[in-house]
Design a protein around this motif. Structure first.
Motif, PDB file in Angstrom:
ATOM      1  N   PHE A  74      26.376 -51.071  27.770  1.00 18.35           N
ATOM      2  CA  PHE A  74      24.971 -50.920  28.162  1.00 18.35           C
ATOM      3  C   PHE A  74      24.322 -49.665  27.586  1.00 18.35           C
ATOM      4  CE2 PHE A  74      27.525 -48.811  31.379  1.00 18.35           C
ATOM      5  CZ  PHE A  74      26.881 -47.598  31.542  1.00 18.35           C
ATOM      6  N   HIS A  75      25.078 -48.829  26.892  1.00 15.31           N
ATOM      7  CA  HIS A  75      24.529 -47.566  26.389  1.00 15.31           C
ATOM      8  C   HIS A  75      24.669 -47.515  24.874  1.00 15.31           C
ATOM      9  CE1 HIS A  75      23.378 -43.340  26.550  1.00 15.31           C
ATOM     10  NE2 HIS A  75      24.358 -43.084  25.703  1.00 15.31           N
ATOM     11  N   ASN A  76      23.542 -47.351  24.185  1.00 18.47           N
ATOM     12  CA  ASN A  76      23.542 -47.214  22.735  1.00 18.47           C
ATOM     13  C   ASN A  76      22.309 -46.414  22.335  1.00 18.47           C
ATOM     14  OD1 ASN A  76      22.946 -48.056  19.811  1.00 18.47           O
ATOM     15  ND2 ASN A  76      24.986 -48.913  20.156  1.00 18.47           N
ATOM     16  N   THR A  77      22.528 -45.334  21.614  1.00 15.00           N
ATOM     17  CA  THR A  77      21.428 -44.415  21.267  1.00 15.00           C
ATOM     18  C   THR A  77      21.003 -44.530  19.809  1.00 15.00           C
ATOM     19  OG1 THR A  77      23.029 -42.649  20.760  1.00 15.00           O
ATOM     20  CG2 THR A  77      22.197 -42.776  23.021  1.00 15.00           C
ATOM     21  N   THR A  78      21.515 -45.519  19.078  1.00 10.71           N
ATOM     22  CA  THR A  78      21.221 -45.596  17.643  1.00 10.71           C
ATOM     23  C   THR A  78      19.730 -45.757  17.381  1.00 10.71           C
ATOM     24  OG1 THR A  78      23.389 -46.595  17.250  1.00 10.71           O
ATOM     25  CG2 THR A  78      21.738 -46.841  15.527  1.00 10.71           C
ATOM     26  N   VAL A  79      19.109 -46.749  18.006  1.00 15.47           N
ATOM     27  CA  VAL A  79      17.681 -46.994  17.780  1.00 15.47           C
ATOM     28  C   VAL A  79      16.794 -45.987  18.517  1.00 15.47           C
ATOM     29  CG1 VAL A  79      15.821 -48.672  18.106  1.00 15.47           C
ATOM     30  CG2 VAL A  79      18.030 -49.406  17.210  1.00 15.47           C
ATOM     31  N   PRO A  80      17.039 -45.679  19.798  1.00 16.76           N
ATOM     32  CA  PRO A  80      16.168 -44.693  20.459  1.00 16.76           C
ATOM     33  C   PRO A  80      16.128 -43.345  19.759  1.00 16.76           C
ATOM     34  CG  PRO A  80      17.471 -45.870  22.078  1.00 16.76           C
ATOM     35  CD  PRO A  80      18.004 -46.271  20.740  1.00 16.76           C
ATOM     36  N   GLU A  81      17.240 -42.895  19.199  1.00 19.30           N
ATOM     37  CA  GLU A  81      17.254 -41.613  18.498  1.00 19.30           C
ATOM     38  C   GLU A  81      16.807 -41.747  17.050  1.00 19.30           C
ATOM     39  OE1 GLU A  81      21.121 -39.964  18.908  1.00 19.30           O
ATOM     40  OE2 GLU A  81      20.914 -39.560  21.065  1.00 19.30           O
ATOM     41  N   GLY A  82      17.151 -42.863  16.409  1.00 17.95           N
ATOM     42  CA  GLY A  82      16.806 -43.028  14.998  1.00 17.95           C
ATOM     43  C   GLY A  82      15.378 -43.446  14.751  1.00 17.95           C
ATOM     44  N   LEU A  83      14.756 -44.126  15.698  1.00 16.26           N
ATOM     45  CA  LEU A  83      13.372 -44.596  15.546  1.00 16.26           C
ATOM     46  C   LEU A  83      12.503 -44.081  16.682  1.00 16.26           C
ATOM     47  CD1 LEU A  83      13.985 -48.325  14.472  1.00 16.26           C
ATOM     48  CD2 LEU A  83      13.665 -46.331  13.002  1.00 16.26           C
ATOM     49  N   ALA A  84      12.632 -42.808  16.989  1.00 16.20           N
ATOM     50  CA  ALA A  84      11.902 -42.232  18.133  1.00 16.20           C
ATOM     51  C   ALA A  84      10.395 -42.289  17.923  1.00 16.20           C
ATOM     52  CB  ALA A  84      12.356 -40.788  18.360  1.00 16.20           C
ATOM     53  N   ASN A  85       9.928 -41.932  16.732  1.00 20.51           N
ATOM     54  CA  ASN A  85       8.484 -41.961  16.467  1.00 20.51           C
ATOM     55  C   ASN A  85       7.948 -43.386  16.493  1.00 20.51           C
ATOM     56  OD1 ASN A  85       8.218 -39.096  15.955  1.00 20.51           O
ATOM     57  ND2 ASN A  85       9.325 -39.455  14.049  1.00 20.51           N
ATOM     58  N   THR A  86       8.736 -44.320  15.961  1.00 22.24           N
ATOM     59  CA  THR A  86       8.304 -45.722  15.934  1.00 22.24           C
ATOM     60  C   THR A  86       8.171 -46.282  17.344  1.00 22.24           C
ATOM     61  OG1 THR A  86       9.487 -45.976  13.839  1.00 22.24           O
ATOM     62  CG2 THR A  86       8.830 -47.989  14.994  1.00 22.24           C
ATOM     63  N   ILE A  87       9.112 -45.950  18.198  1.00 21.10           N
ATOM     64  CA  ILE A  87       9.087 -46.463  19.569  1.00 21.10           C
ATOM     65  C   ILE A  87       7.847 -45.961  20.306  1.00 21.10           C
ATOM     66  CG2 ILE A  87      10.265 -46.310  21.792  1.00 21.10           C
ATOM     67  CD1 ILE A  87      12.906 -46.391  20.221  1.00 21.10           C
ATOM     68  N   ASN A  88       7.510 -44.689  20.124  1.00 18.97           N
ATOM     69  CA  ASN A  88       6.298 -44.161  20.769  1.00 18.97           C
ATOM     70  C   ASN A  88       5.049 -44.840  20.227  1.00 18.97           C
ATOM     71  OD1 ASN A  88       7.769 -42.348  22.343  1.00 18.97           O
ATOM     72  ND2 ASN A  88       7.739 -40.777  20.740  1.00 18.97           N
ATOM     73  N   ALA A  89       5.027 -45.089  18.920  1.00 13.10           N
ATOM     74  CA  ALA A  89       3.857 -45.751  18.331  1.00 13.10           C
ATOM     75  C   ALA A  89       3.753 -47.199  18.791  1.00 13.10           C
ATOM     76  CB  ALA A  89       3.960 -45.679  16.797  1.00 13.10           C
ATOM     77  N   VAL A  90       4.887 -47.885  18.936  1.00 11.93           N
ATOM     78  CA  VAL A  90       4.870 -49.270  19.407  1.00 11.93           C
ATOM     79  C   VAL A  90       4.375 -49.337  20.834  1.00 11.93           C
ATOM     80  CG1 VAL A  90       6.373 -51.209  20.023  1.00 11.93           C
ATOM     81  CG2 VAL A  90       6.636 -50.107  17.807  1.00 11.93           C
ATOM     82  N   ARG A  91       4.775 -48.388  21.655  1.00 10.74           N
ATOM     83  CA  ARG A  91       4.284 -48.368  23.038  1.00 10.74           C
ATOM     84  C   ARG A  91       2.775 -48.167  23.079  1.00 10.74           C
ATOM     85  NH1 ARG A  91       9.099 -44.489  25.436  1.00 10.74           N
ATOM     86  NH2 ARG A  91      10.657 -46.164  25.731  1.00 10.74           N
ATOM     87  N   ALA A  92       2.249 -47.273  22.241  1.00  7.12           N
ATOM     88  CA  ALA A  92       0.802 -47.065  22.191  1.00  7.12           C
ATOM     89  C   ALA A  92       0.085 -48.315  21.682  1.00  7.12           C
ATOM     90  CB  ALA A  92       0.481 -45.868  21.289  1.00  7.12           C
ATOM     91  N   TRP A  93       0.706 -48.998  20.699  1.00 12.32           N
ATOM     92  CA  TRP A  93       0.106 -50.234  20.179  1.00 12.32           C
ATOM     93  C   TRP A  93       0.105 -51.331  21.241  1.00 12.32           C
ATOM     94  CZ3 TRP A  93       3.714 -54.262  18.045  1.00 12.32           C
ATOM     95  CH2 TRP A  93       3.037 -55.449  17.744  1.00 12.32           C
ATOM     96  N   ASN A  94       1.164 -51.475  22.017  1.00  5.24           N
ATOM     97  CA  ASN A  94       1.212 -52.494  23.066  1.00  5.24           C
ATOM     98  C   ASN A  94       0.140 -52.269  24.113  1.00  5.24           C
ATOM     99  OD1 ASN A  94       3.359 -53.821  21.887  1.00  5.24           O
ATOM    100  ND2 ASN A  94       4.897 -52.649  22.989  1.00  5.24           N
ATOM    101  N   GLY A  95      -0.222 -50.995  24.303  1.00  2.00           N
ATOM    102  CA  GLY A  95      -1.281 -50.722  25.273  1.00  2.00           C
ATOM    103  C   GLY A  95      -2.641 -51.181  24.809  1.00  2.00           C
ATOM    104  N   THR A  96      -2.847 -51.284  23.480  1.00  6.87           N
ATOM    105  CA  THR A  96      -4.141 -51.739  22.951  1.00  6.87           C
ATOM    106  C   THR A  96      -4.266 -53.257  22.921  1.00  6.87           C
ATOM    107  OG1 THR A  96      -3.300 -51.754  20.673  1.00  6.87           O
ATOM    108  CG2 THR A  96      -4.240 -49.694  21.493  1.00  6.87           C
TER     109      THR A  96
END
Length: 433
Positions: A74-96
């Protein structure tokens, strides 16, 4: 309060010399209680010191490695750490609530790809994305090469030109599902489920559903092996328990002799016996019972027969130990009261064998759930058990998260089985006792 007890050497009696104001009875009792508590504490410390090496050995060699593997389910940090900026941008995009990602999302992904190329983590991120959505590894690697060849955007055209998937919603939904380092994606995959691009839990396509059938197959094979062991082990245990000591010891050695042999050696011996030109087929041909070899390998028959032979001692020994303790006077008393031999066996003797039978069945079933070598060598593609897929994901696919999820579900099943046994069978055994 202090009291001094002085031994009288002349008459062998003891006298107590008590200071004024002290209770003659309570002072020695309080000192005795304190001394007993100190002695018990020292005893506990010595006991803990004696078991400390074994505890550390079990902790370092079993608990920590097993816990580390299970955490990967249940624990994997590959994407959260490797694509941190992308994840924040995707969250902002989902809000629009826009249908397609805007340019800032692609710019954030380009920044993360440049950082990943610098840190040499591009392959790890691509592999993790590909586990959730087939084809993303190639799309990520193509886009990474184009992004690292440029210094500035616009980036949306670069990504869509590298692979049209970057202009569609599913790839961004996959990245959003992997935004947290703790998620249930591997556990869902082990149950033939997944999260769609909207984050909802859905079943895998029918062509990709594998693991539920594997778990059912594992349980079915384990049940068959357990029933076979009980059917063969009961008469052997009965013979051992009611034979003379010399005969019983000889039979017990014969039961334990295969148990002392290597598992791989015993499985290889069954290959020699069951193959098309093996001992059994050759014998059946020589006596005219068959005209062509009977397939006894790479099927369910070979797996069940070999596993039954290997696990049979684990059924015999618990039943034998229980049968040895059953007084023969019970059966004689029932016979003297007019009961038939069948009634004596079914209503007097057999109920007293239930603790040994249940313990042996539980032990065999749990061991059979985790079998790997015997099904891998004697079974076909449709006879492989959960352990085979755990090993395959660890060694060939290198999908440690899915292997850990399969192992975690198997461990939960074993613990649930033991709880049921302890809750219900244990109560039955207490009533019989």
């Amino acid at each position: 309060m202090i009291s001094d007890v002085v031994s009288n050497s002349t008459d062998g009696r003891s006298s107590a010399k008590v200071l004024p104001g002290c209770n003659e009875v309570s002072v020695p009792a309080a000192l005795l209680k304190r001394s007993l508590r100190q002695a018990e504490r020292r005893g506990h410390l010595r006991a803990y010191a004696l078991i400390a090496p074994l505890f550390l050995f079990v902790l370092l060699s079993f608990v920590l490695p097993l816990g580390t593997i299970l955490v990967r389910s249940f624990h994997n940090t590959t994407v959260p750490e490797g694509l941190a900026n992308t994840i924040n941008a995707v969250r902002a995009w989902n809000g629009t609530r826009q249908e397609t990602p805007p340019e800032p999302v692609y710019a954030a992904l380009a920044t993360d790809m440049k950082i990943a190329a610098r840190d040499q983590t591009t392959g790890d991120i691509a592999a993790r994305l590909n586990i959730e959505q087939s084809g993303l590894r190639a799309a990520f690697m193509k886009a990474s090469r184009r992004v690292n060849a440029r210094d500035e955007g616009p980036w949306k055209e670069v990504f869509v030109g590298a692979d049209p998937a970057w202009g569609e919603t599913p790839v961004w939904g996959t990245i959003r599902n992997l935004a947290s380092s703790n998620n249930d994606l591997f556990l869902l995959s082990a149950l033939d489920m997944r999260r769609d691009t909207a984050g909802s839990i859905v079943m895998q396509p029918s062509a990709e559903r594998v693991y539920v059938d594997v778990f059912l197959r594992t349980a079915g094979i384990s049940i068959m092996v357990t029933l076979m062991c009980l059917a063969l082990g009961f008469p052997i245990s009965y013979l051992l328990a009611h034979s003379k000591d010399r005969v019983a010891n000889l039979l017990l050695i014969l039961v334990l002799l295969p148990f002392w042999t290597s598992l791989l050696v015993r499985t290889t011996a069954w290959i020699v016996l069951l193959q098309e030109n093996g001992v059994i087929n050759s014998f059946l041909k020589s006596v005219g019972l068959i005209s062509s070899p009977v397939p006894m390998m790479f099927n369910r028959f070979g797996v069940v027969i070999a596993m039954t032979h290997i696990l049979l001692p684990f059924t015999i020994l618990p039943m034998y130990s229980v049968m040895r303790q059953i007084p023969s006077s019970y059966v004689r008393a029932a016979r003297s009261l007019g009961a038939s031999p069948t009634t004596c066996f079914l209503r007097v003797y057999l109920p007293q064998c239930v603790p040994g039978m249940s313990a042996g069945a539980l032990l065999v079933f749990i061991l059979a759930l985790g079998y790997y070598i015997t099904p891998a060598l004697l079974g076909g593609a449709g006879d492989q058990m959960v352990s085979y897929f755990i090993a395959d994901n660890l060694t060939r696919s290198l999908n440690w998260g899915l292997a850990a999820a399969l192992g975690a579900l198997l461990l939960v099943a074993v613990l649930a089985l033991y709880y049921v046994y302890d809750r219900f069978v244990g109560i039955t055994n207490m009533r019989l006792a």
